[in-house]
Structures are given as C-alpha cells and as structure tokens.
Scaffold this motif. Sequence first.
Motif, short mmCIF file in Angstrom:
data_model
loop_
_atom_site.label_atom_id
_atom_site.label_comp_id
_atom_site.label_asym_id
_atom_site.label_seq_id
_atom_site.Cartn_x
_atom_site.Cartn_y
_atom_site.Cartn_z
N THR A 152 43.50 28.69 -52.25
CA THR A 152 44.24 27.50 -51.84
C THR A 152 44.15 26.43 -52.92
N ARG A 197 46.00 29.79 -43.18
CA ARG A 197 44.55 29.94 -43.22
C ARG A 197 43.96 29.93 -41.82
N GLN A 205 40.91 17.41 -43.99
CA GLN A 205 40.47 18.29 -45.06
C GLN A 205 41.42 19.48 -45.15
N TRP A 206 42.25 19.47 -46.18
CA TRP A 206 43.25 20.53 -46.30
C TRP A 206 42.70 21.76 -46.98
N VAL A 207 41.71 21.57 -47.80
CA VAL A 207 41.15 22.69 -48.53
C VAL A 207 39.66 22.75 -48.26
N GLY A 208 39.21 23.90 -47.81
CA GLY A 208 37.78 24.07 -47.59
C GLY A 208 37.03 23.93 -48.91
N GLU A 245 39.39 15.23 -50.61
CA GLU A 245 39.73 14.61 -49.34
C GLU A 245 38.95 15.30 -48.23
N PHE A 288 43.19 16.13 -53.77
CA PHE A 288 43.27 16.78 -52.46
C PHE A 288 42.02 17.61 -52.16
N PHE A 318 46.40 27.43 -55.96
CA PHE A 318 47.84 27.33 -55.69
C PHE A 318 48.27 25.87 -55.60
N LEU A 319 47.50 25.08 -54.89
CA LEU A 319 47.90 23.68 -54.72
C LEU A 319 47.82 22.93 -56.04
N LEU A 333 49.71 26.50 -46.41
CA LEU A 333 48.47 27.24 -46.63
C LEU A 333 47.48 26.98 -45.50
N LYS A 338 41.53 32.64 -43.00
CA LYS A 338 40.14 32.42 -43.36
C LYS A 338 39.27 32.85 -42.18
#
Lengths: 66, 49, 315
Positions: free
Chosen positions: C244, A56, C231-234, C227, C224, C247-248, A52, B43
Amino acid sequence: MSEWEPKIVSFLCNWCSYGAADLAGVSRMEYPPNIRVVRIPCTGRMDPKFFLAALREGADGVWVSG
Amino acid sequence: MGIEPGRIQFSWVSSAESTKFVQVVKEVTETVKALGPNTHFVKHEAKVA
Amino acid sequence: MLEYTDKIREIAARLLKEGTVEMVIGFRKGTVPMMNEPCFVTDAGDVDRLIWDGNCGVNLANYLMDRKEKIGIVAKGCDARNIVTHIVENKIDRDQLFIIGVPCTGMIDRRKVAAAVDGEILEVSEDGHNVSVRGQGFEKVLNRQEVLQQNCSLCIHRNPVISDELVAEEVPEQQGVDRYADVRRIEAMDPEEKWNFFDDLLSECIRCYACRNACPLCYCPTCFVDESRPQWVGKSQDPIDVRTFHFLRAYHCAGRCTDCGACERACPVGINMRVFTKKLEKDCLEKFGWEAGLTTDARPPLDTFRPDDPDDFIK
C-alpha cells in the motif's frame, strides 16, 4: 456456508449516483444487495487510498460512480 | 498491480437515472461474482500465538 | 568533470561576492567513495568545497522548498525538471533562483561498481569514458557507460530545461532509447504473475521511507504514512501495508516524477521502486502527452481537464 456473495464497496457521488440510488429506492426498484454504499461529496473526493483500504479490509470489489 | 481488472469499476450515473443505476449495480455485482473472492489485497490479522 | 568543478566554483564565488544570491547549493565530496553530499555555501571563501563528478545523484531540488532567501543551485537535467515542478507547484519563486545548469552525462550506480569488484572500495575516480576503482590490493578500470544508474542510461533530458548559466556546452541528448521496456514487460503479465512479481520486488522493504525523504516531490507537511486519524496505511511490516505504501507513494508522484532516481539511490536494500513511478510516467505520456517538468507554462494533467481526456474506463 451458503453460496458466496461478493461484498462490493461503492463510492457514490452525493449529486449523481447517490441521488440515483435514492430514486431507485423511492421507486421500489430491486437490485442486488451486495453493494455497501459510501457517500462522497463528489467523485473528485476519491483517492487511491480508499481503493486500497477497501480491498485491504476485505472488500471483493470497489465501484466508483459519479 | 496484481488486482484483476474488473474488481475496481467506474461509472457515471445521473441522479435521475435510477434504471441505469440498478442496471450498473447488477453488472458490477456480476463481474465481481465472476472473479470470485478477493484474496490478494486482504490484510489478515496477525495471529497471536 | 574537472572543468565542471572549476566552473561551478567560479560561478558560485561570483554570485556570492556580488550578492546575487545568499546561498549556493551544490555538492561536496562525501566521507565514503561514491557518496557525494549536498553542500550549502554561504561564503565566497568556501566555494572550494564544491565539486562535481558522477556521484552527484542526490536531487538538490529537494532543498529548495519554501526557502525565503535567494539561492544559487547546481542543477543537472533532472534537478532542473524538478525545480520547474516546484515552480509550477508554488514551492519556490523563479526570481529567487539562480540556476547553475550542468549538462549531465549520467550518474554512477555505486551498487554496480561495488558488484564489479571484490573487497572494500577506497577510491573512485573517473574521466569521460572510464571509472577507475581502487581498493585494498586491487585496482580496476570500468567502462563508465556500463556502471551508470539505470535511469541515467535511459535519460533523454540530460541538459537542464531551465538555467541562468551553463557550466559547459550542452551534451548531445541520447537518441532512440527504449525507456519503458521494463514497464511493458510487467504490463504483459497476468494478475497472478504481477502479484508475485511485486511480492518479490518489495519483500526486502524495511519501511524506512528513505525513498520518500530523498524525493523532491514528497513535501506534504504530514505524509499519508504518518497520518493516524484516519489511518489509511498500516505501519507494520505486513506485505499488504508495504505494498500500500509503495503504490500510494507512486501515485502521489504521477505526472510529477522526472525519473531522477533519487528514491532508488537512497534505498538501503536496493529495491527498484522506479518501476511504479515509471509506469505512471508512461501513462501520462501516452494518455496526456505529458512529461513532467519541461515547462513552467503548462499545468500538469492531474489539475486540468480537457474534453478529450481519455475516459473509456467509465461505463
């Protein structure tokens, strides 16, 4: 802009495909320049968040190879 | 989930199989090329007014 | 339901008096109708706070992680499966637990009840078949089956899979339910349709993480989403970040989710995020013949390897 070329993020296992990529280089083989290689210690390191994150940030494809 | 199959691919290549590696890179590139640019999951930076 | 309450109190009082457990985890009446709260009883004199009815949808397995004392816990079918998952994942020891099993007939969906009446609901009571709703200037009787949570009406594990004592006879399990109709409907969509479907589904999400907090599977010390390096997810409300996250979160529940519905129940904006976990549940069942939390003897599919694992996606 010239013809669009995809950007493919590839996650390659250190022991398998990364070695194969190295060998391909040493053997001066030619392959498409679209892949961007990320070396991972093992395919077991893969995580859905890598897919992802790659998409992204604008990757057109993701390829995981053990 | 709205990502076309083929945008994400898996394969298994041994470290001795450089020919297969080149072959797979070609295949993967072709498939993604056929799908066109990824528009869905990207994004876009927020536009600052 | 009343018999259940009496029996739960009786067992809880006995356990606390005899010193079998130091604490009993159950439910007490909430301050608003249809919102029962978890209740922790440590004194045999307080067992009258415990109750049971169709609003005990919170998953109590959530409160067991890493506890050190001996605990008596009230568990319906899905709670018991989550307790099994905790035992398998070494989050709690089986010997620490006294499981008070509750054969469950499904939990009431407060949104369905609220949608069926006009005005504020002041009191809700139920018998085996009907739910009576009373509010300012109205009274209405609803069919209990019709206001069940969707996961409960599709449930095929209503009786606890493990328990030390049952509060009543086991209830008959539902037969012939089509559990994955909605997943199949989404699977049949093409990528564009899927994209739009999920866009629509998640458009309301405010990233409050109530679904994560209500879930007994989510116990990572650092989630997550919290974190920041890397940073994997905004952290924004951007639709991609929201997607994101969902789904995660769903992937973390793969092979572990028991479809207890706690996430959906906790959601303040009513997102049906169970479609994600249900898809993974369906895949686990079809590809690995696995349903989460049925036994403490088997390892889950994601931490085992079998030579016959499906691998047709690998070139």
